[in-house]
Design an enzyme around this catalytic site. Structure first.
Site, PDB file in Angstrom:
ATOM      1  N   HIS A  31      50.469  11.467  56.147  1.00  0.00           N
ATOM      2  CA  HIS A  31      51.785  11.888  55.677  1.00  0.00           C
ATOM      3  C   HIS A  31      52.289  11.236  54.466  1.00  0.00           C
ATOM      4  O   HIS A  31      52.723  12.005  53.637  1.00  0.00           O
ATOM      5  CB  HIS A  31      52.790  11.537  57.023  1.00  0.00           C
ATOM      6  CG  HIS A  31      54.177  12.074  56.719  1.00  0.00           C
ATOM      7  ND1 HIS A  31      55.349  11.767  57.723  1.00  0.00           N
ATOM      8  CD2 HIS A  31      54.936  12.978  55.996  1.00  0.00           C
ATOM      9  CE1 HIS A  31      56.381  12.117  57.318  1.00  0.00           C
ATOM     10  NE2 HIS A  31      56.254  13.104  56.353  1.00  0.00           N
ATOM     11  N   GLU A  84      50.355  12.904  51.676  1.00  0.00           N
ATOM     12  CA  GLU A  84      51.049  14.224  51.460  1.00  0.00           C
ATOM     13  C   GLU A  84      52.222  14.470  50.406  1.00  0.00           C
ATOM     14  O   GLU A  84      52.461  14.907  49.432  1.00  0.00           O
ATOM     15  CB  GLU A  84      51.410  15.114  52.764  1.00  0.00           C
ATOM     16  CG  GLU A  84      52.114  16.395  52.677  1.00  0.00           C
ATOM     17  CD  GLU A  84      53.433  16.100  53.244  1.00  0.00           C
ATOM     18  OE1 GLU A  84      54.484  16.406  52.500  1.00  0.00           O
ATOM     19  OE2 GLU A  84      53.645  15.942  54.561  1.00  0.00           O
ATOM     20  N   HIS A  85      53.130  13.235  50.935  1.00  0.00           N
ATOM     21  CA  HIS A  85      54.294  13.146  50.017  1.00  0.00           C
ATOM     22  C   HIS A  85      53.796  12.566  48.566  1.00  0.00           C
ATOM     23  O   HIS A  85      54.470  12.981  47.411  1.00  0.00           O
ATOM     24  CB  HIS A  85      55.433  11.900  50.413  1.00  0.00           C
ATOM     25  CG  HIS A  85      56.324  12.459  51.446  1.00  0.00           C
ATOM     26  ND1 HIS A  85      57.446  12.334  51.212  1.00  0.00           N
ATOM     27  CD2 HIS A  85      55.719  12.855  52.651  1.00  0.00           C
ATOM     28  CE1 HIS A  85      58.222  12.911  52.508  1.00  0.00           C
ATOM     29  NE2 HIS A  85      57.131  13.147  53.318  1.00  0.00           N
ATOM     30  N   GLU A  87      57.215   6.356  48.356  1.00  0.00           N
ATOM     31  CA  GLU A  87      57.050   7.359  49.372  1.00  0.00           C
ATOM     32  C   GLU A  87      56.502   6.828  50.879  1.00  0.00           C
ATOM     33  O   GLU A  87      57.153   7.196  51.896  1.00  0.00           O
ATOM     34  CB  GLU A  87      56.066   8.463  49.173  1.00  0.00           C
ATOM     35  CG  GLU A  87      56.404   9.167  47.769  1.00  0.00           C
ATOM     36  CD  GLU A  87      57.797   9.889  47.638  1.00  0.00           C
ATOM     37  OE1 GLU A  87      57.983  10.415  48.981  1.00  0.00           O
ATOM     38  OE2 GLU A  87      58.575   9.916  46.804  1.00  0.00           O
ATOM     39  N   GLU A 119      62.165   8.999  56.980  1.00  0.00           N
ATOM     40  CA  GLU A 119      62.168  10.250  57.723  1.00  0.00           C
ATOM     41  C   GLU A 119      61.522  10.072  59.122  1.00  0.00           C
ATOM     42  O   GLU A 119      61.986  10.651  60.051  1.00  0.00           O
ATOM     43  CB  GLU A 119      61.061  11.071  56.827  1.00  0.00           C
ATOM     44  CG  GLU A 119      60.720  12.438  57.546  1.00  0.00           C
ATOM     45  CD  GLU A 119      59.660  13.131  56.652  1.00  0.00           C
ATOM     46  OE1 GLU A 119      59.270  12.815  55.498  1.00  0.00           O
ATOM     47  OE2 GLU A 119      59.222  14.176  57.250  1.00  0.00           O
ATOM     48  N   ARG A 169      61.996  46.518  77.173  1.00  0.00           N
ATOM     49  CA  ARG A 169      61.057  47.664  77.176  1.00  0.00           C
ATOM     50  C   ARG A 169      61.450  48.641  76.218  1.00  0.00           C
ATOM     51  O   ARG A 169      60.595  49.359  75.747  1.00  0.00           O
ATOM     52  CB  ARG A 169      61.170  48.231  78.615  1.00  0.00           C
ATOM     53  CG  ARG A 169      60.323  47.583  79.684  1.00  0.00           C
ATOM     54  CD  ARG A 169      60.872  47.724  80.919  1.00  0.00           C
ATOM     55  NE  ARG A 169      61.017  49.221  81.489  1.00  0.00           N
ATOM     56  CZ  ARG A 169      61.801  49.563  82.268  1.00  0.00           C
ATOM     57  NH1 ARG A 169      62.479  48.659  83.063  1.00  0.00           N
ATOM     58  NH2 ARG A 169      61.966  50.932  82.551  1.00  0.00           N
TER      59      ARG A 169
HETATM   60 ZN   LIG Z   1      57.509  14.049  55.121  1.00  0.00          ZN
END
Ligand SMILES: [Zn+2]
Length: 1111
Positions: free
Chosen positions: A193, A196-197, A271, A293, A736
């Site tokens: 994670h 990724e940041h 980050e 986060e 339906r």
């Molecule tokens: Zn994040």
């Protein structure tokens, strides 16, 4: 968005009351295109959140107190919501349908659908010859025409590295690129994670602080984000502009393979995590974007439950840890481990790349070869393999605590859920489809038996963590409840098991099977992914198998297996199809994990105390020199963060020119006519034989005190039934015969008018040939539903309370924004009454009243109906191909003729407001939501298109840098509602409180001191146009046009705004500074925060906040 964890989208099938939310208004022209935050949270969904990805940034779709937001959520939820996404693979197969499709909830769009299944002749798309591919270093592995998405798909392999590339060609202008890496973590430090940041924070070719933010500011992207799953990391982008698209692709490729973060520890600190010490005499604290986060994630009980379940169900492989990062473990991560993880897994041999759209397939390979050729093959593809979790021989049970507030009845706050890992081996597509179908039958609508029986039992308030998921290596199924008292925990478990047994023995009602079939097929045909690019939705389906070295084509081809499944249901009966599935995968499966969660009012403060003591020890172990050094390093990081990139560096991030931008807004074909005196808008658009219709009623005769009952009135319409039809039958009929019906209130300020726009909307869709059924069913809901079922109403109330409480914890910025709006304008007040903290307070009172005075409530619901339903003031909006529009008119006319002429009761004047004051709303949380707002029209400021450019610039520079980058919050942004004039600042998962308010107050000076060059300005303008021109599917175009009509926004005005946007100058920024000062001088602040932070804020600033307890 993701910040907003809209978590629960899909499962929204539950209830469908739409609430307030705020929506991005940055698009003057097309304000309504994006629904915002979540609306109907569904209580049951999402919580398997650990299987859902984390997003790089919180894509806030803040408000505009306009309508749409208060309308149904469309699909955003899914995307933006990390939690939502992980859950539903079946959906991706087209099976799971948004609740809305059948249920009452807002979303009229089945989001997951894909392209139409209609047979088409194979069109020819540009081809990549074998020779050409060879020359570029690729071999063609396989190629197929996929009729489901009318695309030619070719799988290439990069010869040198083994990198695989899916190249999908079709006529879709909304092009998508994505690079996906398998990134299984070994611990819960959150490496994937944080990486990724971090990779988007500067790279070899783009050495600026955050190329990602430069793209956010200045590109026409229709999608831009990154997300981390439990076992993989995805970097997708999308754009309709080819030049822009390739700019995005290049920045992303360079970021993934050559990021600066592996050399520069500052990015890791910013980050991930770092110790912060401003002065050696102060306490050390942890800071970091991901750290905060994840503290937010770990403050939400539903999320905690989801993570525990995920980890307990697969304890022996990578799913046994949290790829997002546990705040307790994140500070154990070292920079060396971080570097090593990138070296190991961010390699072409471990990458899968997806291209989709109408661009040149040769160009795709050309761009890729430049990057891939720089690498030699590595073993990463083997080392990143995901191990299979062996099935347990015995069920297990886990009891855990979660942080709860001190107030309220803690005895009723237990949660329990039962989870199964369905299989060791991957399932074939037909079995997966059948399980998806089964999931919809059991839980997909309020009428579905498992959902209905659990909710009607009264054992808990709402479902939690329920449904099938096959997005990870092994499929799972979960079902559970929250708001359960300690004595009832066992009863819930028994009821779940008994109901599953009963369903296996008795099978499903044939009307229910037909309703599910139609709902699923409708959603396949409609292929409505909302604002999510279709190509991205396909990529996520494909990657769910491809990432495990299975066939990437297979998940895209559902037609044949679906046909076969339907044929089996017809031939053998549904019981023969579904009962063995329940038995084999669930009842006779010993890999069952039951999780019980108990509320613990001490836990939040305990965790805080533990963190504090760790930090104290750290400090105690440091010498004076160490402390001085740490303070210096803190200052160095802060300075670095606050120093802007030099203009020459920024210039290297590719961007478009103003000449690439169309000078006119996109016009939606619109014709205004009337039927028997009722205004009818018609939009002639290609919709693949589907009709979309909205009927809008005026709320002008509704008594004030009835307003907070409106959301429950809406739910009652959808879920109470008529004299002749039970609500189950009614829901099945809707399933339906239509693609879904929803009802919801909608409010907005109207520029230049004191009176707000306040409406009640009925929205539905069906195949063109079924339009008459659609209008008949709308009429039946509106006029024939009886408000007599006290027990069901009681459930609605408790589900609504559970949903609102979840929203307070997960989307506190939305609650804060609604509160400020309610102080500043009437539309905001109305909306807050129906979806804010006032609504939650109302619900608590109502919960008691249901027992004492049901008669009174029932007649109030009748009174609401009489006040809303009337031909006078009604507007009808229809979107479909022209030939159908004419055919539908008779049905519309009949529908209108059945309505009363005028509403009962006289006109009322809407003038409510909450008193202006600074408020702090206390909840148990580790991170805060901080807002401040004021009305800039009160300064005499007159709306100019430049306001959109400026507010976007403030969000992407000043607030991003100060609130997020150096403040450590996950998100910080501002939002300007051009209808009311309210300008608000909001933060998301914020470790600070007063400090953030100070940053907001500095905005005027920031603008006054601003010196932007032409390039920066151009970027800001292009980014704003990107919002204005956001990509819309046909139903969204028709809906946006209706909203503009209701709010009096003309095409001339849109053109004028566009010109103002395009000619925004530095002078506009300076003038805006004067207007925005009103927020500092006269604005109101509202924070949703922890008791500790509120106390210290009130001590530091002599009772600045009025304190309100909420949870
Ligand atoms: Zn994040």
């Amino acid at each position: 968005f993701l910040l907003i964890r809209h978590k629960k989208e899909k499962k929204t099938r539950t209830l469908a009351v739409a609430f307030i939310i705020r929506q991005q208004q940055s698009s003057p022209g097309n304000i309504y295109s994006i629904p915002v935050a979540m609306l109907r949270t569904v209580s049951c969904s999402a919580s398997l959140s650990s299987s859902s990805p984390f997003f790089r940034f919180f894509r806030h779709f803040p408000r505009s107190s306009t309508a749409a937001l208060r309308g149904p959520s469309r699909n955003l939820g899914r995307i933006s919501s990390p939690s939502a996404a992980g859950r539903r693979v079946f959906l991706r197969r087209g099976l799971r349908v948004s609740s809305a499709a059948t249920a009452g909830g807002g979303g009229v769009n089945g989001q997951f659908s894909r392209f139409s299944v209609r047979a088409v002749a194979t069109p020819s798309y540009p081809d990549v010859g074998q020779d050409e591919a060879e020359k570029l270093g690729f071999e063609k592995v396989s190629e197929e025409f996929i009729s489901e998405c009318k695309s030619k798909a070719t799988l290439f392999k990069h010869k040198k590295t083994g990198c695989e590339v899916m190249s999908v060609s079709n006529e879709d202008e909304n092009k998508v690129f994505g690079i996906v890496l398998r990134t299984p973590p070994k611990d819960s430090t959150g490496i994937p994670h944080i990486l990724e940041h971090s990779v988007l924070c500067g790279s070899r070719k783009y050495p600026v602080k955050e190329p990602f933010v430069e793209l956010l500011k200045g590109s026409l992207h229709t999608f831009l984000n990154a997300f981390t799953y439990p076992d993989r990391t995805c970097y997708p982008v999308a754009s309709t502009n080819t030049k822009d698209f390739y700019n995005l692709v290049d920045v992303y490729l360079d970021a993934v393979f050559f990021p600066k973060c592996v050399e520069d520890v500052h990015t890791f600190q910013q980050e991930g995590w770092h110790y912060e010490l401003n002065d050696p005499s102060e306490d050390i604290s942890y800071k970091g974007v991901v750290f905060n986060e994840m503290k937010g994630v770990y403050s939400q009980p539903d999320n905690i439950l989801g993570r525990i379940a995920q980890q307990a169900i697969s304890p022996d492989n990578t799913y046994g840890v949290d790829s997002g990062g546990d705040p307790k473990d994140i500070p154990k991560l070292t920079f060396e481990e971080f570097q090593e993880f990138h070296r190991k897994y961010y390699h072409p041999s471990n990458a899968r790349i997806w291209f989709y759209g109408d661009d040149d397939p040769v160009q795709r390979l050309r761009v890729l070869s430049e990057y891939l050729d720089m690498f030699e093959a590595s073993s990463s593809r083997d080392t990143s393999k995901i191990e299979t979790q062996k099935l347990f021989s015995e069920p297990i049970r886990i009891v855990e605590k979660y942080p709860a507030g001190r107030d309220g009845d803690l005895k009723k706050k237990n949660m329990v859920c039962v989870n199964w890992l369905l299989s060791e081996k991957p399932l074939d597509l037909q079995t997966q489809l059948a399980l998806g179908f089964l999931d919809h039958l059991m839980l997909g609508t309020p009428a579905s038996p498992l959902r209905k029986i659990l909710l009607e039992s009264g054992l808990g308030e709402a479902l939690v963590s329920s449904g099938m998921s096959d997005e990870l290596l092994q499929p799972q199924f979960s079902v559970g409840m929250k708001g359960v008292s300690q004595d009832n925990v066992q009863k819930v478990e028994e009821l779940i098991m008994d109901t599953l047994k009963k369903l296996a023995e008795e099978g499903f009602d044939s009307d229910a099977v037909e309703a599910s079939t139609n709902t699923i097929e409708f959603s396949l045909r409609e292929n409505n992914t909302g604002s999510f690019p279709r190509g991205l939705s396909l990529m996520l389906q494909s990657i769910a198998k491809w990432i495990y070295d299975m066939d990437p084509f297979e998940p895209l081809k559902y037609t044949e297996p679906l046909k076969a499944l339907k044929a089996r249901i017809v031939e053998e009966g549904s019981k023969a199809v579904f009962s063995p599935l329940i038995e084999q995968f669930i009842l006779n499966n010993s890999h069952r994990v039951t999780i019980e969660m108990q509320p613990d009012p001490e836990k939040a403060s305990q965790e805080e105390a533990e963190e504090k003591s760790i930090l104290e020890k750290v400090k105690a172990g440091m010498t004076e020199e160490d402390l001085a050094e740490l303070a210096r390093a803190t200052e160095e990081l802060r300075l670095k963060q606050e120093t802007p990139d030099p203009p020459e560096a920024l210039r290297c991030v590719p961007s478009l020119n103003l000449s690439d931008i169309p000078k006119e807004p996109t016009y939606v074909p619109s014709e205004v006519g009337d039927i028997n005196g009722v205004e009818v808008l018609r939009h002639d658009l290609f919709t693949n034989d589907i009709v979309y219709a909205e009927v809008v009623f005026d709320m002008g005769s509704l008594k004030h005190e009835l307003l907070p009952l409106v959301p429950l009135f809406c739910q009652s319409l959808m879920e109470m039934g008529t004299k002749d039809l039970s609500f189950v039958q009614l829901n099945q009929l809707i399933g339906r015969k239509t693609g879904g019906i929803s009802v919801y209130p909608l409010t907005s300020s109207v520029r230049g008018k004191a009176e707000p726009c306040s409406k009640f909307v009925v929205r539905g869709k069906s195949m063109a040939g079924r339009a008459e059924d659609l209008f008949n069913l709308m009429n039946c809901l509106l006029q024939e539903v009886q408000f007599t079922d006290q027990q069901r109403f009681k459930q609605f109330v408790s589900q609504s309370i559970a949903r609102m409480e979840n929203r307070l914890r997960g989307s506190g910025h939305g609650i804060a924004a609604a509160r400020m709006d309610a102080m500043l304008n009437v539309a905001g007040w109305m909306s807050e009454q129906m979806g804010g903290l006032s609504y939650l307070e109302f619900l608590h009172t109502l919960a008691k009243k249901v027992d004492e005075d049901w008669e009174g409530i029932s007649s109030a619901l009748e009174e609401i109906r009489r006040s809303l339903l009337a031909r006078n003031g009604c507007v009808v909006n229809m979107t479909a191909d022209g030939k159908f529009l004419t055919n539908i008119e008779k049905s519309v006319e009949k529908f209108l003729n059945l309505l009363p002429e005028t509403p009962s009761g006289g006109l009322v004047t809407w003038d409510g407001r909450l008193p202006l004051r600074n408020e702090a709303i206390v909840i148990p949380t580790q991170v805060n939501y901080v807002g401040k707002a004021g009305n800039i029209y009160s300064t005499g400021y007159e709306l100019d298109g430049s306001a959109y450019v400026i507010s976007k610039h403030i969000s992407n520079t000043w607030l991003w840098d100060r609130v997020r980058v150096s403040g450590g919050a996950y998100g910080g942004f501002c939002d300007f509602d051009s209808h009311s004039g309210v300008f608000s600042f909001l933060s998301y998962r914020d470790p600070n409180l007063l400090k953030t308010l100070d940053i907001y107050d500095g905005t005027g000076d920031f603008l006054r001191g601003l010196d932007v060059d032409q390039e920066t300005l151009t970027k800001a303008i292009i980014g704003t146009i990107g919002d204005v021109d956001s990509y819309q599917l046909p139903d969204a175009k028709g809906y946006s046009s209706l909203m503009r009509h209701l709010l009096g926004v003309t095409d001339e005005e849109r053109q004028r705004k566009r010109e103002e946007i395009l000619t925004t100058s530095l002078k506009d920024f300076k003038e805006f500074a004067e207007a925005i000062d009103v927020v500092r001088e006269k604005g109101v602040a509202v924070a949703v925060a922890s008791a500790e932070d509120i106390d210290s804020a009130n001590q530091a600033r002599s009772n600045f906040f009025e304190v309100k307890k909420a949870l």
